[in-house]
Design an enzyme around this catalytic site. Structure first.
Site, mmCIF file in Angstrom:
data_model
loop_
_atom_site.group_PDB
_atom_site.id
_atom_site.type_symbol
_atom_site.label_atom_id
_atom_site.label_comp_id
_atom_site.label_asym_id
_atom_site.label_seq_id
_atom_site.Cartn_x
_atom_site.Cartn_y
_atom_site.Cartn_z
ATOM 1 C CD GLU A 56 60.612 35.393 42.752
ATOM 2 O OE1 GLU A 56 59.688 36.085 42.322
ATOM 3 O OE2 GLU A 56 60.603 34.839 43.856
ATOM 4 C CG ASN A 89 60.330 40.706 49.049
ATOM 5 O OD1 ASN A 89 59.550 41.190 48.244
ATOM 6 N ND2 ASN A 89 60.656 39.440 49.052
ATOM 7 C CB CYS A 92 58.606 36.674 50.101
ATOM 8 S SG CYS A 92 58.598 35.452 48.798
HETATM 9 C C1 UDX Z 1 55.947 39.434 47.711
HETATM 10 C C2 UDX Z 1 56.434 40.569 46.810
HETATM 11 O O1 UDX Z 1 55.339 41.427 46.507
HETATM 12 C C3 UDX Z 1 57.059 40.016 45.539
HETATM 13 O O2 UDX Z 1 57.576 41.085 44.754
HETATM 14 C C4 UDX Z 1 58.184 39.064 45.925
HETATM 15 O O3 UDX Z 1 58.755 38.473 44.769
HETATM 16 C C5 UDX Z 1 57.665 37.977 46.848
HETATM 17 O O4 UDX Z 1 57.034 38.566 47.998
HETATM 18 P P1 UDX Z 1 53.863 37.801 47.773
HETATM 19 O O5 UDX Z 1 54.464 37.261 49.032
HETATM 20 O O6 UDX Z 1 53.358 36.853 46.754
HETATM 21 O O7 UDX Z 1 54.918 38.752 47.030
HETATM 22 O O8 UDX Z 1 52.640 38.715 48.223
HETATM 23 P P2 UDX Z 1 52.181 40.246 48.201
HETATM 24 O O9 UDX Z 1 51.097 40.411 47.191
HETATM 25 O O10 UDX Z 1 53.300 41.189 48.108
HETATM 26 O O11 UDX Z 1 51.497 40.351 49.642
HETATM 27 C C6 UDX Z 1 52.212 40.017 50.830
HETATM 28 C C7 UDX Z 1 51.347 40.220 52.032
HETATM 29 O O12 UDX Z 1 51.083 41.597 52.259
HETATM 30 C C8 UDX Z 1 49.959 39.544 51.972
HETATM 31 O O13 UDX Z 1 49.683 38.936 53.213
HETATM 32 C C9 UDX Z 1 49.013 40.688 51.714
HETATM 33 O O14 UDX Z 1 47.717 40.442 52.233
HETATM 34 C C10 UDX Z 1 49.696 41.823 52.458
HETATM 35 N N1 UDX Z 1 49.367 43.157 51.948
HETATM 36 C C11 UDX Z 1 49.727 43.536 50.693
HETATM 37 C C12 UDX Z 1 48.749 44.069 52.806
HETATM 38 O O15 UDX Z 1 48.419 43.746 53.960
HETATM 39 N N2 UDX Z 1 48.482 45.325 52.331
HETATM 40 C C13 UDX Z 1 48.835 45.729 51.078
HETATM 41 O O16 UDX Z 1 48.574 46.902 50.734
HETATM 42 C C14 UDX Z 1 49.468 44.804 50.226
#
Ligand code: UDX
Length: 438
Positions: free
Chosen positions: A140, A215, A267
């Site tokens: 996923e 990821n 993740c």
């Molecule tokens: C992530 C993956 O995006 C998703 O595809 C996978 O299934 C699970 O892991 P998630 O952990 O829910 O999803 O969060 P995501 O929105 O990807 O953000 C992860 C982290 O990166 C957050 O702390 C966010 O603040 C940070 N982030 C994200 C940044 O610092 N800069 C960005 O440009 C994007």
């Protein structure tokens, strides 16, 4: 849960099995046991969903999704014990007439689908039966906070299987998402210009690795822009402009280039550790991934450095923090940059006050040792503080009355750890503003 809800919404009968009675009770009452926008409304939609323990297991189900957690072991490898326990239980309970596809949805290292198959086969052997059972990997790619959106409108659905039956069953199961023939649920409208997703089939090992590579790549992209953000501060450039400038190149793309206080969540960190562990088993170095993690730790530390550069010694200061969850839209605090930053500030002798619109209860529950003072709103977080630090860019924080907030602070210093605020307005209100990479 979101997979179950989306499958039920698109016409399938879904039984959700869990061993936590509190989770089951809450779901049976139509309440999601975690904060995920739209899920509550969807659950109230009269879906063909049931919740229970193994007693509701259907031994003739068309598909069984294994979606249990694979938390990190102390050595960094993924803990597969929940996956394996479930595989054994499936082997014990499946009917010999079943034509079932067992789908591994959990994030697992390459080889796990094969391991699941072996466990089920061995259990069937002890029962003296065989079934027409096949295994598939279906990772996923949901983001917390937009999980339903990602489920209904994915870019791709990846299926790893060595067997036609498994591929066909999953293609059929996801047909209405692949062809977008469902009526969009009210809380999750279909985006304009949405392109139909790709149904990508491959081997189970490759599907399992796709999840880790995806990821790791996203985390690497963020660490990359954060590394440049540090340099931008030295040379006097603005990282938001730099990110925009490079993101316009379609080969690079605009997403995941927001510099900030570092990435967190359940993740990125866990999956990078797990895949580094896999690589180590082959004595294979993954330099970029090691650097991705290192750069992220430095990024969290950079918030402390900014405070030190202005306040000098932090012992005896009071720091107000806006945002606790690892990102907006969720109450998840796993590996949230807030935790590391708050811990470090407390270690350095500062008093930390924090506010978050939803994550305070989950932070209290998961980090009972963290001696943070939780407050009810941003105004209380700012009151009598030497500095205010924004760590999670909840939308409400962009609309606060900063003039009023500033008047109640000891010093008008604001560290915008997500470049989410308007520096001009803050400076006009007498704040010393420090963003990331600008
Ligand atoms: C992530 C993956 O995006 C998703 O595809 C996978 O299934 C699970 O892991 P998630 O952990 O829910 O999803 O969060 P995501 O929105 O990807 O953000 C992860 C982290 O990166 C957050 O702390 C966010 O603040 C940070 N982030 C994200 C940044 O610092 N800069 C960005 O440009 C994007």
């Amino acid at each position: 849960m979101t997979t179950a809800a989306a499958l039920a919404y698109t016409g399938h009968t879904v039984s959700c099995i869990d061993r936590n009675p509190e989770v089951l009770y809450s779901l049976s009452c139509g309440r999601a046991p975690f904060h995920e926008p739209g899920l509550k409304e969807l659950l109230a939609d009269g879906l063909l969903l049931s919740f229970g323990g193994w007693e509701i297991f259907d031994p003739l189900a068309d598909a069984i999704f294994i979606a249990v957690a694979t938390p990190g072991n102390p050595g960094g490898d993924a803990n597969l014990s929940y996956v394996e326990t479930v595989a054994e239980e499936i082997g014990r309970r499946i009917d010999k007439r079943a034509n079932t596809v067992v789908v591994v949805k959990s994030t697992v290292p390459p080889g796990t689908a094969r391991r699941v198959e072996a466990i089920i086969s061995a259990t069937l052997e002890t029962r003296g039966i065989s079934t027409n059972l096949s295994i598939a990997s279906n990772p996923e790619f949901l983001r917390e906070g937009t999980a339903l959106y990602d489920m209904f409108y994915p870019d791709r659905i990846v299926v790893g299987a060595n067997n036609e039956l498994a591929v066909d069953t999953l293609r059929q199961m996801f047909t209405s998402i692949l062809e977008q023939t469902f009526k969009p649920p009210a809380p999750v409208p279909r985006p304009q210009n949405y392109k139909l997703p790709v149904f990508f089939t491959t081997t189970p090992d490759s599907a399992e690795l796709i999840k880790y590579a995806a990821n790791a790549f996203l985390a690497m992209k963020i660490s990359f822009i954060n590394e440049f953000a540090g340099l931008a501060e030295h040379v006097g450039a603005d990282i938001t402009e730099v990110a925009r400038g490079i993101g316009l190149d379609e080969r690079i793309g605009r997403c995941y280039l927001m510099a900030g206080a570092g990435w967190g969540g359940s993740c990125f960190g866990k999956d990078i550790s797990a895949i580094l562990h896999t690589a180590r088993q082959f004595n294979y170095d993954m330099y970029m991934l090691e650097a991705t993690v290192k750069a992220n730790l430095r990024q969290q530390e950079s918030i402390i450095k900014k405070l030190q550069s202005e306040l000098k010694v932090l012992r005896g200061t009071t720091i107000g923090i806006l945002g606790i969850s690892f990102k907006p839209g969720t109450d998840d605090v796993r590996e949230a940059p807030f935790i590391a930053i708050a811990r470090r500030l407390i270690e350095l002798g500062a008093v930390v006050k924090a506010f978050d619109p939803v994550a305070i209860p989950s932070c209290r529950r998961n980090h009972p040792d963290l001696t943070v003072i939780y407050v009810n709103n941003a105004e209380e977080a700012a009151k009598n503080c030497d500095a205010l630090v924004l760590i999670t860019e909840w939308d409400v924080f962009s609309h606060l009355d900063y003039e009023k907030l500033g008047n109640n602070m000891k010093q008008k210093l604001i560290i915008d750890g997500r470049n989410a605020l308007n520096p001009k307005t803050l400076i006009k209100n007498g704040f010393k503003y420090m963003g990331v990479g600008c």
